[in-house]
Design a protein around this motif. Structure first.
Motif, short mmCIF file in Angstrom:
data_model
loop_
_atom_site.label_atom_id
_atom_site.label_comp_id
_atom_site.label_asym_id
_atom_site.label_seq_id
_atom_site.Cartn_x
_atom_site.Cartn_y
_atom_site.Cartn_z
N ILE A 35 -13.22 87.58 3.60
CA ILE A 35 -11.82 86.69 4.49
C ILE A 35 -12.39 86.94 5.76
N ASN A 36 -12.76 88.42 6.09
CA ASN A 36 -13.60 88.08 7.70
C ASN A 36 -14.65 87.31 7.62
N TRP A 37 -15.38 86.86 6.75
CA TRP A 37 -16.82 86.23 7.21
C TRP A 37 -16.50 84.51 7.35
N ILE A 38 -15.42 84.55 6.52
CA ILE A 38 -14.51 82.77 5.94
C ILE A 38 -14.25 82.51 7.54
N VAL A 43 -14.18 80.07 12.69
CA VAL A 43 -14.30 79.95 13.98
C VAL A 43 -14.74 79.11 15.12
N ARG A 44 -15.68 80.18 14.79
CA ARG A 44 -17.16 79.00 14.85
C ARG A 44 -17.94 77.76 14.71
N ARG A 45 -17.46 76.79 13.54
CA ARG A 45 -17.57 75.80 13.95
C ARG A 45 -16.54 74.99 13.92
N GLN A 46 -14.92 74.90 14.59
CA GLN A 46 -14.35 74.23 15.35
C GLN A 46 -14.15 75.08 16.41
N ARG A 47 -15.41 75.63 16.47
CA ARG A 47 -15.34 75.59 18.44
C ARG A 47 -13.89 76.38 19.14
N LYS A 56 -18.56 81.84 19.46
CA LYS A 56 -19.14 82.72 19.14
C LYS A 56 -19.26 84.06 19.20
N LEU A 57 -18.46 85.06 20.23
CA LEU A 57 -18.08 86.38 20.08
C LEU A 57 -16.90 86.40 19.66
N MET A 58 -16.02 85.68 18.83
CA MET A 58 -15.01 86.29 18.78
C MET A 58 -15.38 85.89 16.77
N ALA A 59 -15.88 85.26 16.61
CA ALA A 59 -16.52 84.97 14.71
C ALA A 59 -17.44 86.24 14.90
N LEU A 60 -18.70 87.00 16.12
CA LEU A 60 -19.34 88.11 15.60
C LEU A 60 -18.00 88.88 16.03
N ALA A 61 -17.10 89.03 16.09
CA ALA A 61 -15.67 90.66 16.71
C ALA A 61 -15.23 90.10 14.39
N ALA A 62 -15.30 89.59 14.09
CA ALA A 62 -14.40 88.86 13.19
C ALA A 62 -15.23 89.44 12.50
N TRP A 63 -17.16 89.15 12.33
CA TRP A 63 -17.86 90.10 11.03
C TRP A 63 -17.77 91.60 10.85
N ILE A 64 -18.50 91.74 12.69
CA ILE A 64 -18.11 92.87 12.29
C ILE A 64 -17.24 93.89 12.11
N PHE A 69 -14.82 97.90 8.38
CA PHE A 69 -13.57 98.14 7.30
C PHE A 69 -13.83 97.14 5.76
N ALA A 70 -14.63 97.19 5.49
CA ALA A 70 -15.02 96.85 3.92
C ALA A 70 -16.07 98.23 3.67
N LEU A 71 -17.08 98.22 4.86
CA LEU A 71 -17.75 99.87 4.61
C LEU A 71 -16.58 100.83 4.59
#
Length: 154
Positions: A35-38, A43-47, A56-64, A69-71
């Motif tokens: 879900i966070n990857w999606i 966020v990245r594609r919609q800018r 890009k920073l918001m997308a990176l924060a969502a991925w991290i 949390f998954a870990l």
């Protein structure tokens, strides 16, 4: 039902409950990561920008955040699986980890009712119930299987 038969029934059920807990936490961890990857991709594609922040920073924060949390959930799943395979209570650090996971699920359940709905609340509470059952089934003060209690000395 006598105390002895109730204890025997609890001993038979604790390994499957701990295994089911591990499975539920692993599925939940992988789902959170997905879900966070999606969300990061969207966020990245919609800018999209929130108050001028970099997409890009918001997308990176969502991925991290999703990865961390998954870990965490996968580590909790590993502790529950290890308890199920060994049929022994988790060590104190693992027990604390499962307790914190239960607290997190309690908070997630409270948020799920308002944000997602009752179905998500029921799913989160089912996982919380599995965590609590695992913790109670592997009580460290409970007699280990196959060991006789020492006779009290007088």
């Amino acid at each position: 039902m006598t105390d002895r038969t109730a204890a025997a029934a609890a001993d038979r059920l604790r390994r499957p409950v701990a295994g089911l807990t591990a499975l539920a936490l692993a599925v939940e961890g992988l789902g959170i990561a997905l879900i966070n990857w999606i969300l990061g991709v969207v966020v990245r594609r919609q800018r999209m920008s929130l108050a001028g922040s970099d997409p890009k920073l918001m997308a990176l924060a969502a991925w991290i955040a999703g990865g961390l949390f998954a870990l965490y959930l996968l580590t909790c799943a590993f502790v529950a699986l290890r308890a199920a395979l060994r049929d022994r209570p988790p060590r104190p650090a693992g027990r604390i980890l499962l307790i914190t996971c239960g607290v997190v699920h309690g908070l997630l359940g409270a948020f799920c009712v308002g944000l997602v709905g009752w179905g998500a609340f029921a799913a989160v509470m089912a996982v919380l119930a599995l965590i609590v059952c695992t913790l109670l089934a592997y009580d460290p003060l409970h007699r280990a299987p196959g060991r006789q209690e020492a006779a009290p000395s007088r």
